[in-house]
Design a protein around this motif. Sequence first.
Motif, PDB file in Angstrom:
ATOM      1  N   UNK A  20       0.833  -1.214   0.000  1.00 50.46           N
ATOM      2  CA  UNK A  20       0.000   0.000   0.000  1.00 50.46           C
ATOM      3  C   UNK A  20       0.863   1.257   0.000  1.00 50.46           C
ATOM      4  N   UNK A  21       1.955   1.226   0.750  1.00 50.23           N
ATOM      5  CA  UNK A  21       2.850   2.382   0.762  1.00 50.23           C
ATOM      6  C   UNK A  21       3.439   2.604  -0.628  1.00 50.23           C
ATOM      7  N   UNK A  24       0.841   4.100  -3.042  1.00 48.40           N
ATOM      8  CA  UNK A  24       0.452   5.471  -2.750  1.00 48.40           C
ATOM      9  C   UNK A  24      -1.036   5.724  -2.889  1.00 48.40           C
ATOM     10  N   UNK A  25      -1.817   4.672  -3.066  1.00 44.29           N
ATOM     11  CA  UNK A  25      -3.247   4.835  -3.314  1.00 44.29           C
ATOM     12  C   UNK A  25      -4.100   4.692  -2.053  1.00 44.29           C
ATOM     13  N   UNK A  26      -3.494   4.224  -0.950  1.00 41.45           N
ATOM     14  CA  UNK A  26      -4.246   3.987   0.275  1.00 41.45           C
ATOM     15  C   UNK A  26      -3.711   4.917   1.363  1.00 41.45           C
ATOM     16  N   UNK A  27      -4.624   5.570   2.077  1.00 44.03           N
ATOM     17  CA  UNK A  27      -4.218   6.479   3.146  1.00 44.03           C
ATOM     18  C   UNK A  27      -3.710   5.686   4.340  1.00 44.03           C
ATOM     19  N   UNK A  28      -2.472   5.972   4.721  1.00 39.89           N
ATOM     20  CA  UNK A  28      -1.870   5.349   5.894  1.00 39.89           C
ATOM     21  C   UNK A  28      -1.280   6.445   6.769  1.00 39.89           C
ATOM     22  N   UNK A  29      -1.048   6.122   8.018  1.00 35.53           N
ATOM     23  CA  UNK A  29      -0.485   7.128   8.914  1.00 35.53           C
ATOM     24  C   UNK A  29       0.928   7.492   8.470  1.00 35.53           C
ATOM     25  N   UNK A  30       1.308   8.723   8.778  1.00 34.07           N
ATOM     26  CA  UNK A  30       2.649   9.174   8.422  1.00 34.07           C
ATOM     27  C   UNK A  30       3.712   8.321   9.088  1.00 34.07           C
ATOM     28  N   UNK A  31       3.458   7.892  10.323  1.00 35.03           N
ATOM     29  CA  UNK A  31       4.438   7.077  11.053  1.00 35.03           C
ATOM     30  C   UNK A  31       4.662   5.747  10.333  1.00 35.03           C
ATOM     31  N   UNK A  32       3.582   5.134   9.843  1.00 33.44           N
ATOM     32  CA  UNK A  32       3.709   3.862   9.134  1.00 33.44           C
ATOM     33  C   UNK A  32       4.484   4.052   7.836  1.00 33.44           C
ATOM     34  N   UNK A  33       4.142   5.092   7.096  1.00 38.28           N
ATOM     35  CA  UNK A  33       4.844   5.355   5.831  1.00 38.28           C
ATOM     36  C   UNK A  33       6.325   5.607   6.088  1.00 38.28           C
ATOM     37  N   UNK A  34       6.634   6.353   7.156  1.00 38.40           N
ATOM     38  CA  UNK A  34       8.031   6.654   7.464  1.00 38.40           C
ATOM     39  C   UNK A  34       8.805   5.379   7.792  1.00 38.40           C
ATOM     40  N   UNK A  35       8.187   4.450   8.577  1.00 40.67           N
ATOM     41  CA  UNK A  35       8.872   3.203   8.929  1.00 40.67           C
ATOM     42  C   UNK A  35       9.158   2.360   7.688  1.00 40.67           C
ATOM     43  N   UNK A  36       8.168   2.278   6.821  1.00 37.59           N
ATOM     44  CA  UNK A  36       8.336   1.476   5.604  1.00 37.59           C
ATOM     45  C   UNK A  36       9.390   2.093   4.695  1.00 37.59           C
TER      46      UNK A  36
END
Length: 334
Positions: A20-21, A24-36
């Motif tokens: 999902x990250x 880029x089509x699914x809204x995820x928390x900024x913290x999750x995106x940063x970890x990935x």
Amino acid sequence: MVTMQDVADKAGVSKSTVSRVLSGKVLLSQATRDRVNAAIAELGFRPNSLAQALANQKSNTLGLVVSNFEGPYFGRLLKTMAQQAELAGKQLMVTDGHDDPQREREAVELLVDRCCDAIILYSRYMPEAELVTLVETLPVPLIVMNRPVPGYPERAVVFDQSGSVAAAMEYLLAQGHRRIACISGPQQTLTARTRLAAWQQALRSVGVEPEAEWIAEGDNLVDGGYRACHQLLARGAAFTALFASNDDMAIGAMRALREAGLRIPEQVSLFGFDDEPAAAYLSPALSTVHIPIEQMSELAVHQALRLADGQPVEALPIFSGQLRLRESCQMLAG
């Protein structure tokens, strides 16, 4: 090889979250995106673009089939399309149709199998009916260059061959020339047949019937123009000007004329077609027709991108050539 599962384990998330990250089509928390993203950077993970294409039904890739890779004309086309694709954040996947309709179809099918979002086909030999069939049946949009597609003006980037040859011939006729020979391209192609017909029509428009001995068929290459010019000279054809259907054949003809002791333009005026970069630096500099291949290529890419995004499109304009008048032509003496 680092896998998506390795990234997921490193970031402490599921494999689907990594996917999902990346999409880029699914809204995820900024913290999750940063970890990935941190895990991706640390592990040096490179997504499999083909796998993403299969999953998302969009590869961010444009396909291009050219008739062949020879000559500066296709170099200009390839450079422009690659630049425009890059500016749009796309990759350009290029293959060669080998100047053969069957190979062109196979090349188009290959690009479809590679999940290209749209395909541009530069065709010389494929019959019009087959072009129409491809436009109507391919699962991705097709833009055709160099050929009209009946009923689909928004899918064809077309150059006015007849009008451009007529302009070159009008110039030579205005210089007093009436015995104008022609080195044509291979007559299996629509482009070559159209240019030859326009040469014939221009002569007839001033009451001159084209003579068979004034015509020699070349192969669009320098040595083909050299051999074709030798054929004209061997026949004893008397001409004061020579129109070559492309610049490469004009360059070959220039050598043949010089070997025969004929001075350009004092004894024979020489006119080419394409305006390849070398034309202005020959001695004498070659008069020719400039084809706006960069603008045509840019428009083809933009139209393909609009179609790939599902945007509405309009019929495309027909491009015209411009005369580049240089040292290889002059007024007929007397």
